[in-house]
Design a protein around this motif. Structure first.
Motif, mmCIF file in Angstrom:
data_model
loop_
_atom_site.group_PDB
_atom_site.id
_atom_site.type_symbol
_atom_site.label_atom_id
_atom_site.label_comp_id
_atom_site.label_asym_id
_atom_site.label_seq_id
_atom_site.Cartn_x
_atom_site.Cartn_y
_atom_site.Cartn_z
ATOM 1 N N TYR A 16 170.262 -44.961 48.314
ATOM 2 C CA TYR A 16 169.632 -43.767 47.756
ATOM 3 C C TYR A 16 170.704 -42.917 47.098
ATOM 4 N N SER A 17 170.289 -41.932 46.331
ATOM 5 C CA SER A 17 171.247 -41.005 45.715
ATOM 6 C C SER A 17 171.285 -39.723 46.538
ATOM 7 N N HIS A 18 172.355 -38.960 46.377
ATOM 8 C CA HIS A 18 172.462 -37.687 47.093
ATOM 9 C C HIS A 18 171.457 -36.665 46.577
ATOM 10 N N ALA A 19 171.072 -36.769 45.313
ATOM 11 C CA ALA A 19 170.148 -35.795 44.732
ATOM 12 C C ALA A 19 169.444 -36.387 43.523
ATOM 13 N N SER A 20 168.275 -35.843 43.222
ATOM 14 C CA SER A 20 167.552 -36.147 41.996
ATOM 15 C C SER A 20 167.240 -34.823 41.328
ATOM 16 N N VAL A 21 167.543 -34.713 40.035
ATOM 17 C CA VAL A 21 167.293 -33.485 39.300
ATOM 18 C C VAL A 21 166.182 -33.764 38.294
ATOM 19 N N VAL A 22 165.121 -32.929 38.335
ATOM 20 C CA VAL A 22 163.989 -33.065 37.439
ATOM 21 C C VAL A 22 163.891 -31.787 36.619
ATOM 22 N N GLU A 23 163.837 -31.931 35.303
ATOM 23 C CA GLU A 23 163.704 -30.767 34.446
ATOM 24 C C GLU A 23 162.266 -30.649 33.973
ATOM 25 N N ALA A 24 161.642 -29.539 34.320
ATOM 26 C CA ALA A 24 160.251 -29.275 33.928
ATOM 27 C C ALA A 24 160.110 -27.764 33.781
ATOM 28 N N GLY A 25 160.630 -27.220 32.701
ATOM 29 C CA GLY A 25 160.665 -25.768 32.556
ATOM 30 C C GLY A 25 161.834 -25.222 33.339
ATOM 31 N N THR A 26 161.739 -25.229 34.654
ATOM 32 C CA THR A 26 162.841 -24.900 35.539
ATOM 33 C C THR A 26 163.373 -26.212 36.073
ATOM 34 N N LYS A 27 164.666 -26.312 36.183
ATOM 35 C CA LYS A 27 165.282 -27.540 36.677
ATOM 36 C C LYS A 27 165.349 -27.473 38.203
ATOM 37 N N PHE A 28 164.882 -28.545 38.863
ATOM 38 C CA PHE A 28 164.936 -28.655 40.317
ATOM 39 C C PHE A 28 165.789 -29.850 40.710
ATOM 40 N N ALA A 29 166.425 -29.764 41.866
ATOM 41 C CA ALA A 29 167.147 -30.890 42.445
ATOM 42 C C ALA A 29 166.494 -31.213 43.781
ATOM 43 N N PHE A 30 166.174 -32.485 43.987
ATOM 44 C CA PHE A 30 165.599 -32.976 45.232
ATOM 45 C C PHE A 30 166.696 -33.780 45.912
ATOM 46 N N LEU A 31 167.272 -33.219 46.973
ATOM 47 C CA LEU A 31 168.437 -33.833 47.592
ATOM 48 C C LEU A 31 168.053 -34.764 48.734
#
Length: 138
Positions: A16-31
């Motif tokens: 797995y990765s340490h984080a996933s960043v999704v940009e949708a208006g505001t950028k979120f990171a799912f760690l």
């Protein structure tokens, strides 16, 4: 668009990765769950949930900085503790509160579980954070 981040200064995760960043208006990171391992993969704080919580939070800070965020931008966490004793869960939560992670306060779930993924592991924290624009990162 999803950007997966594996932090070079942390122990490499197996699948797995340490984080996933999704940009949708505001950028979120799912760690991914932050664990009490040092950069060489050695367990920190064997038998000590408070010490493990401190290491987990230190690793979480590194994960957050790697994606351009910090503890103050965390919006949600799940805190897993290997224990059925509320005193142990409370001791770990005290470490979370002292870290500055609960500033806001963020949404969180504190969960007592039977076991976690690494031998001797007693604490793990998953987090979702806003990734602010560069000018606002502290």
């Amino acid at each position: 668009m999803v950007r997966r981040v594996t932090v070079p200064s942390l122990f490499p995760p197996p699948r797995y990765s340490h984080a996933s960043v999704v940009e949708a208006g505001t950028k979120f990171a799912f760690l991914a769950g932050s664990v009490p391992l040092d950069a060489e993969g050695k367990l920190v704080g064997e038998g000590d949930p408070v010490r493990q919580a401190e290491q987990v939070l230190a690793n979480l800070e590194v994960q957050l900085h790697a994606v351009g965020s910090d503890l103050s931008h965390v919006v949600a966490t799940d805190v897993y503790v290997v224990s059925s004793e509320t005193a142990v869960l409370s001791a770990v939560w005290d470490v979370v509160e002292a870290s500055g992670l609960s500033v806001g306060p963020h949404s969180s779930t504190l969960i007592g579980v039977a076991c976690l993924g690494y031998t001797g592991q007693l604490v793990e924290i998953t987090a979702t954070a806003v990734v602010p624009e560069l000018s606002r990162v502290s």
